[in-house]
Design an enzyme around this catalytic site. Structure first.
Site, short mmCIF file in Angstrom:
data_model
loop_
_atom_site.label_atom_id
_atom_site.label_comp_id
_atom_site.label_asym_id
_atom_site.label_seq_id
_atom_site.Cartn_x
_atom_site.Cartn_y
_atom_site.Cartn_z
N TYR A 153 3.95 0.92 2.59
CA TYR A 153 2.72 0.46 3.26
C TYR A 153 1.97 -0.53 2.37
O TYR A 153 1.54 -1.59 2.83
CB TYR A 153 1.84 1.66 3.58
CG TYR A 153 0.55 1.31 4.29
CD1 TYR A 153 0.56 0.88 5.61
CD2 TYR A 153 -0.68 1.43 3.64
CE1 TYR A 153 -0.62 0.58 6.27
CE2 TYR A 153 -1.86 1.13 4.29
CZ TYR A 153 -1.83 0.70 5.61
OH TYR A 153 -3.00 0.38 6.25
N SER A 207 -6.32 -3.29 4.03
CA SER A 207 -6.50 -1.89 3.63
C SER A 207 -6.80 -1.85 2.14
O SER A 207 -6.44 -2.79 1.41
CB SER A 207 -5.23 -1.09 3.92
OG SER A 207 -5.24 0.17 3.29
#
Length: 229
Positions: A143, A130
């Site tokens: 995250y 990501s």
């Protein structure tokens, strides 16, 4: 002589990006698509003639037995993931534990148990990371930490497995028009505008491109961002 088709196992197959990766690869790959079961995975496997593998990524102690009878595995694509946004001051340890378990520990263990097969095939491991694996923003600590750790896993694995002929790549998509992104925008208190984000088909095509790179090259880190409209 008929060329042997690669066997590609992918986690998170039923999601927005995962299902498009599967569709891109299906014409040339034998697919093993993992998930916790359910109609979405069953429908996708029926559509593509893929094998379903029921796997609970929060139970890594079950992985070795689950993959025991699979046979060949040429490529492994780690696409599953979860996200819960919130500031460090407010996120309890349970969120951190679950996020790291699913996004980092599960890929490490699944890779470990499949490495003998991947080495035999001189295959590929692709980590769908990501943009948060490159930059950590406020509210994204748990995250981003899991994705920074995933990048470290990939970097170490790449160096360790090069002598065995296994290529390791990390792909860093930007915001992509998926159900997960809709959830993220809700958590951020913003509007979900699919036209402003990457198309899952575009991300899938990039991953297929990385997987199909000539054998004398490894695309170690690939960032994908929305282009000009």
């Amino acid at each position: 002589m008929t060329e042997t088709r690669p066997v590609t196992l992918m986690t998170g197959a039923a999601g927005g990006i995962g299902s498009e990766i599967a569709r891109q690869l299906a014409p040339a790959h034998d697919l093993i698509l993992t998930g916790r079961g359910g109609a979405a995975l069953d429908t996708l496997c029926a559509e593509l003639g893929a094998r379903a593998l029921v796997l609970d990524l929060l139970q890594p102690q079950t992985f070795a037995q689950a993959v025991e009878g699979l046979g060949r595995v040429t490529n492994l694509i780690h696409n599953a993931g979860m996200i819960e946004l919130g500031p460090v001051a407010e996120q309890p340890h349970a969120v951190w534990t679950r996020t790291l378990a699913l996004n980092t520990v599960a890929p490490a263990e699944l890779t470990r148990v499949l490495l003998p097969r991947l080495r035999q095939e001189r295959g590929n491991v692709i980590f769908v990371n990501s943009g948060a694996g490159l930059t950590a923003n406020p509210g994204w600590a748990s995250y981003a930490a899991s994705k920074f750790a995933l990048r470290a896993l990939a970097d170490s694995l790449r160096a360790e497995e090069a002598p065995h002929g296994v290529r390791v790549s990390s792909v860093y998509p930007g915001r992509t028009a998926t159900a997960m992104q809709r959830k993220v925008r809700k958590q951020e208190g913003g509007e979900y505008q699919a036209e402003h984000y990457l198309d899952p088909v575009t991300v899938a095509a990039t991953i297929a491109f990385v997987l199909g790179a000539p054998r004398d090259a490894v695309l170690s880190d690939v960032s994908v961002r929305p282009g000009p409209r």
